[in-house]
Each structure stands twice: as C-alpha cells, then as structure tokens.
Design an enzyme around this catalytic site. Structure first.
Site, PDB file in Angstrom:
ATOM      1  N   GLY A   1       1.855   1.911  11.017  1.00 43.77           N
ATOM      2  CA  GLY A   1       2.848   2.980  10.967  1.00 43.77           C
ATOM      3  C   GLY A   1       3.449   3.332  12.318  1.00 43.77           C
ATOM      4  O   GLY A   1       4.057   4.379  12.471  1.00 43.77           O
TER       5      GLY A   1
ATOM      6  N   ASN B   1       0.869  -1.178   0.000  1.00 42.60           N
ATOM      7  CA  ASN B   1       0.000   0.000   0.000  1.00 42.60           C
ATOM      8  C   ASN B   1       0.903   1.225   0.000  1.00 42.60           C
ATOM      9  O   ASN B   1       1.497   1.563   1.016  1.00 42.60           O
ATOM     10  CB  ASN B   1      -0.899  -0.017   1.249  1.00 42.60           C
ATOM     11  CG  ASN B   1      -1.758   1.224   1.331  1.00 42.60           C
ATOM     12  OD1 ASN B   1      -1.876   1.975   0.365  1.00 42.60           O
ATOM     13  ND2 ASN B   1      -2.364   1.453   2.488  1.00 42.60           N
ATOM     14  N   TRP B   2       1.006   1.833  -1.157  1.00 47.67           N
ATOM     15  CA  TRP B   2       1.938   2.963  -1.286  1.00 47.67           C
ATOM     16  C   TRP B   2       1.385   4.269  -0.729  1.00 47.67           C
ATOM     17  O   TRP B   2       2.094   5.274  -0.663  1.00 47.67           O
ATOM     18  CB  TRP B   2       2.325   3.161  -2.761  1.00 47.67           C
ATOM     19  CG  TRP B   2       3.291   2.129  -3.256  1.00 47.67           C
ATOM     20  CD1 TRP B   2       3.982   1.216  -2.504  1.00 47.67           C
ATOM     21  CD2 TRP B   2       3.690   1.903  -4.620  1.00 47.67           C
ATOM     22  NE1 TRP B   2       4.784   0.448  -3.317  1.00 47.67           N
ATOM     23  CE2 TRP B   2       4.628   0.841  -4.616  1.00 47.67           C
ATOM     24  CE3 TRP B   2       3.352   2.489  -5.838  1.00 47.67           C
ATOM     25  CZ2 TRP B   2       5.218   0.362  -5.783  1.00 47.67           C
ATOM     26  CZ3 TRP B   2       3.939   2.019  -6.998  1.00 47.67           C
ATOM     27  CH2 TRP B   2       4.869   0.963  -6.971  1.00 47.67           C
ATOM     28  N   LYS B   3       0.114   4.286  -0.390  1.00 48.34           N
ATOM     29  CA  LYS B   3      -0.511   5.502   0.141  1.00 48.34           C
ATOM     30  C   LYS B   3      -0.224   6.682  -0.809  1.00 48.34           C
ATOM     31  O   LYS B   3      -0.172   6.472  -2.012  1.00 48.34           O
ATOM     32  CB  LYS B   3      -0.029   5.760   1.579  1.00 48.34           C
ATOM     33  CG  LYS B   3      -0.190   4.490   2.430  1.00 48.34           C
ATOM     34  CD  LYS B   3      -0.012   4.680   3.888  1.00 48.34           C
ATOM     35  CE  LYS B   3      -0.170   3.322   4.588  1.00 48.34           C
ATOM     36  NZ  LYS B   3      -0.147   3.411   6.031  1.00 48.34           N
TER      37      LYS B   3
ATOM     38  N   HIS C   1      -9.580   1.187   4.429  1.00 48.08           N
ATOM     39  CA  HIS C   1      -8.311   1.318   5.147  1.00 48.08           C
ATOM     40  C   HIS C   1      -8.517   2.273   6.327  1.00 48.08           C
ATOM     41  O   HIS C   1      -9.287   3.234   6.233  1.00 48.08           O
ATOM     42  CB  HIS C   1      -7.228   1.852   4.208  1.00 48.08           C
ATOM     43  CG  HIS C   1      -5.876   1.837   4.854  1.00 48.08           C
ATOM     44  ND1 HIS C   1      -5.451   2.844   5.688  1.00 48.08           N
ATOM     45  CD2 HIS C   1      -4.888   0.916   4.831  1.00 48.08           C
ATOM     46  CE1 HIS C   1      -4.233   2.545   6.138  1.00 48.08           C
ATOM     47  NE2 HIS C   1      -3.871   1.381   5.634  1.00 48.08           N
TER      48      HIS C   1
ATOM     49  N   SER D   1       2.902  -2.345  10.566  1.00 48.16           N
ATOM     50  CA  SER D   1       4.312  -2.398  10.973  1.00 48.16           C
ATOM     51  C   SER D   1       5.038  -3.676  10.547  1.00 48.16           C
ATOM     52  O   SER D   1       5.923  -4.157  11.257  1.00 48.16           O
ATOM     53  CB  SER D   1       4.428  -2.166  12.488  1.00 48.16           C
ATOM     54  OG  SER D   1       3.960  -0.870  12.805  1.00 48.16           O
TER      55      SER D   1
ATOM     56  N   GLY E   1       2.736  -1.280   4.366  1.00 48.81           N
ATOM     57  CA  GLY E   1       2.736   0.141   4.037  1.00 48.81           C
ATOM     58  C   GLY E   1       4.162   0.653   3.857  1.00 48.81           C
ATOM     59  O   GLY E   1       4.781   0.473   2.806  1.00 48.81           O
ATOM     60  N   GLY E   2       4.711   1.248   4.899  1.00 47.41           N
ATOM     61  CA  GLY E   2       6.019   1.903   4.826  1.00 47.41           C
ATOM     62  C   GLY E   2       7.114   1.043   4.200  1.00 47.41           C
ATOM     63  O   GLY E   2       7.893   1.530   3.375  1.00 47.41           O
TER      64      GLY E   2
ATOM     65  N   GLU F   1      -6.932   4.634   7.466  1.00 58.49           N
ATOM     66  CA  GLU F   1      -6.721   6.067   7.200  1.00 58.49           C
ATOM     67  C   GLU F   1      -7.951   6.671   6.517  1.00 58.49           C
ATOM     68  O   GLU F   1      -8.281   7.828   6.736  1.00 58.49           O
ATOM     69  CB  GLU F   1      -5.439   6.270   6.368  1.00 58.49           C
ATOM     70  CG  GLU F   1      -4.208   6.092   7.254  1.00 58.49           C
ATOM     71  CD  GLU F   1      -2.984   5.550   6.557  1.00 58.49           C
ATOM     72  OE1 GLU F   1      -2.898   5.620   5.317  1.00 58.49           O
ATOM     73  OE2 GLU F   1      -2.103   5.028   7.269  1.00 58.49           O
TER      74      GLU F   1
ATOM     75  N   GLU G   1      -6.099  -5.148  10.189  1.00 62.24           N
ATOM     76  CA  GLU G   1      -5.063  -4.174  10.497  1.00 62.24           C
ATOM     77  C   GLU G   1      -5.419  -3.405  11.746  1.00 62.24           C
ATOM     78  O   GLU G   1      -6.147  -2.402  11.671  1.00 62.24           O
ATOM     79  CB  GLU G   1      -4.937  -3.176   9.344  1.00 62.24           C
ATOM     80  CG  GLU G   1      -4.853  -3.844   7.990  1.00 62.24           C
ATOM     81  CD  GLU G   1      -4.189  -2.930   6.992  1.00 62.24           C
ATOM     82  OE1 GLU G   1      -3.216  -3.378   6.407  1.00 62.24           O
ATOM     83  OE2 GLU G   1      -4.615  -1.782   6.845  1.00 62.24           O
TER      84      GLU G   1
HETATM   85  P1  PGA Z   1       2.525   0.149   7.800  1.00 64.23           P
HETATM   86  O1  PGA Z   1       1.116   0.409   7.120  1.00 64.23           O
HETATM   87  O2  PGA Z   1       3.056  -1.143   7.209  1.00 64.23           O
HETATM   88  O3  PGA Z   1       3.347   1.333   7.407  1.00 64.23           O
HETATM   89  O4  PGA Z   1       2.286   0.020   9.257  1.00 64.23           O
HETATM   90  C1  PGA Z   1       0.216  -0.637   6.932  1.00 64.23           C
HETATM   91  C2  PGA Z   1      -1.026  -0.132   6.279  1.00 64.23           C
HETATM   92  O5  PGA Z   1      -1.314   1.055   6.351  1.00 64.23           O
HETATM   93  O6  PGA Z   1      -1.765  -0.880   5.670  1.00 64.23           O
END
Ligand code: PGA
Length: 253
Positions: free
Chosen positions: A172, A11-13, A96, A212, A233-234, A98, A166
């Site tokens: 994050g 997930n590149w956001k 998600h 994470s 994500g990250g 966010e 999640e």
């Molecule tokens: P993260 O993000 O791996 O940076 O914790 C996961 C996500 O937002 O799906």
C-alpha cells in the site's frame, strides 16, 4: 516466468458489499472467456456465500482473508474454517501483514490456523514478509517466518499451500520491491522447502509476490522476478484495473 499458469489473487481487505462483490464477479465472468491464470478473490466474510454462488461453474476461486484457529467454541465474533468452507470458500489468506501488525498475529498462531484450515479442506495462502528494507535482515526474517508458519505440515499438506512474499514496506505504499531481490527470496524459499520437506514439494508450492502491484507494473515485474503470481490489494478493487493485470500478466505466459 516459466510456462506455468500464474496465480493472481485479489485481496479486497475491508472493501465491498455483497452487491459490489457480485457485480465484480459477474463483470469478470462476462469479460474473461479464457482462463489463462489461476484467479482467486479474497473477499470479506459477509460476501463469501454470494461470491461463491456468483463464481459457481467458473474456475474463479473465492476465499476468506482470515479465520480463527479453533474448530468451534466460545469466541464471540470469530469465524471458523469449517464455517468458511460451508459458505463456499476454497482458500484462506493467513498471516497477512495487516493481521500481524494490527491484530498481533504471530507465526505460531498462523501455523495453528494453517493446520486447522487444511484439516477443514481449505487451502492456506500464507503471507510472509519483513518490515525492514535491509535485504540481508529481510532474508533471515522471511526464512524464520516460513519455518514457523509451516511447522509440522506434511509434504502433502504443504502442496496444498500457496506462499505469498509481501515485504511490509511495499504494501500500500507505492514502493514495489526490486524484481531481482524478490527472485532471490523465491529461490531461498524454494531451497528451504526442499531442505525441510523434500524436493517433490518445490514445483507444487507457488511462491507469489504482493506489495504495490498495479496494472502498469505487473507484467514486467512477474517476468523479471520469476514469481508464480501476484497478490494484489488496492489495484484489485476496480474491475478494470484487475482485469488489466490478469490480461497483462497472461500475455507473457
Ligand atoms: P497493495 O496490497 O497491493 O495495496 O500494496 C497488497 C496486500 O496487502 O496484499
């Protein structure tokens, strides 16, 4: 995890230009000759078309991170499921945390989006997860989220979906959930699917974990939690660390 191909979803956001996305995909294709995992990239809207072109002929799946619920209409700034499909997306992330937290999305909206995505031939990758780190409360919240987000889906539609658990406090933050707890959530989710949609869906709906995940913890986590894959994500932004996750996880299967 058992002997199934794991899912690894990036997930590149709100990261990566078209050029950066294409370079990542070219690099990925150069390095990875075998395909021991289902790998999917949730890219920004602007990079979908070019990413799909760069991934053409490979099993790499390209998808979006959000969509509007309506088929079309006067919704300035929004993007429909049909537009995503037209641009080359095969899946869409829905719900998600966010989107829930920063844009006020709730389970009913996510449900309508999922139904619309399915109607347009996009696979919904539905995210659920609790804010609290109290386990008992968390389990109930996830149960409710699943029931509402998946409402009115037929078993055939459900089989097109991927579920990603999640916990919000793990996204994050560097706080990985415990594999044992995630295994419990997976089992609870599977029982719920069987109870409401019948036993034939249970092996067909992958249940992933996100929050994470890094190249260092992915392998051990997936083995101990028995999830069907990871949403990253990250650590998916750098090709080296994403490739490392794919390599590490698939070594185990
Ligand atoms: P993260 O993000 O791996 O940076 O914790 C996961 C996500 O937002 O799906």
């Amino acid at each position: 995890m058992e002997n199934r191909k794991p899912f690894i979803i990036a997930n590149w956001k709100m990261h990566k230009t078209i050029l950066e996305a294409v370079q990542f995909i070219r690099g990925y294709r150069e390095h990875l000759k075998a395909h021991p995992a289902h790998v999917a990239l949730a890219v920004p809207f602007t990079a979908i078309f070019a990413s799909a072109e760069a991934a053409a002929g490979s099993p790499l799946m390209i998808g979006a991170q959000n969509m509007h619920e309506a088929a079309q209409g006067a919704f300035t700034g929004e993007v429909s499921a049909a537009m995503l499909k037209d641009a080359g997306a095969s899946f869409v992330l829905l719900g998600h945390s966010e989107r829930r937290r920063l844009f006020g999305e709730d389970d009913a909206l996510i449900n309508r989006k999922a139904l619309r995505a399915l109607e347009c031939g996009l696979k919904p990758f539905i995210c659920v997860g609790e804010m609290t780190s109290e386990h008992d409360k968390g389990r109930n919240i996830v149960k409710e989220q699943l029931l509402h987000c998946l409402r009115d889906l037929t078993p055939e539609q459900l089989r097109q979906c991927v579920i990603s658990y999640e916990p919000i406090w793990a996204i994050g933050t560097g706080l990985l959930a415990s594999p044992e707890y995630v295994q419990e959530i997976r089992q609870m989710s599977q029982e719920l699917l069987v109870e409401h949609w019948g036993v034939e869906v249970v092996d067909r709906v992958p249940i992933l974990y996100g929050g994470s995940v890094t190249a260092e913890n992915a392998k051990e986590f997936i083995c101990r939690s028995n999830v069907d894959g990871l949403l990253v994500g990250g650590a998916s932004l750098s090709l080296a660390s994403f490739m490392q996750i794919v390599d590490n996880v698939t070594e185990q299967t």
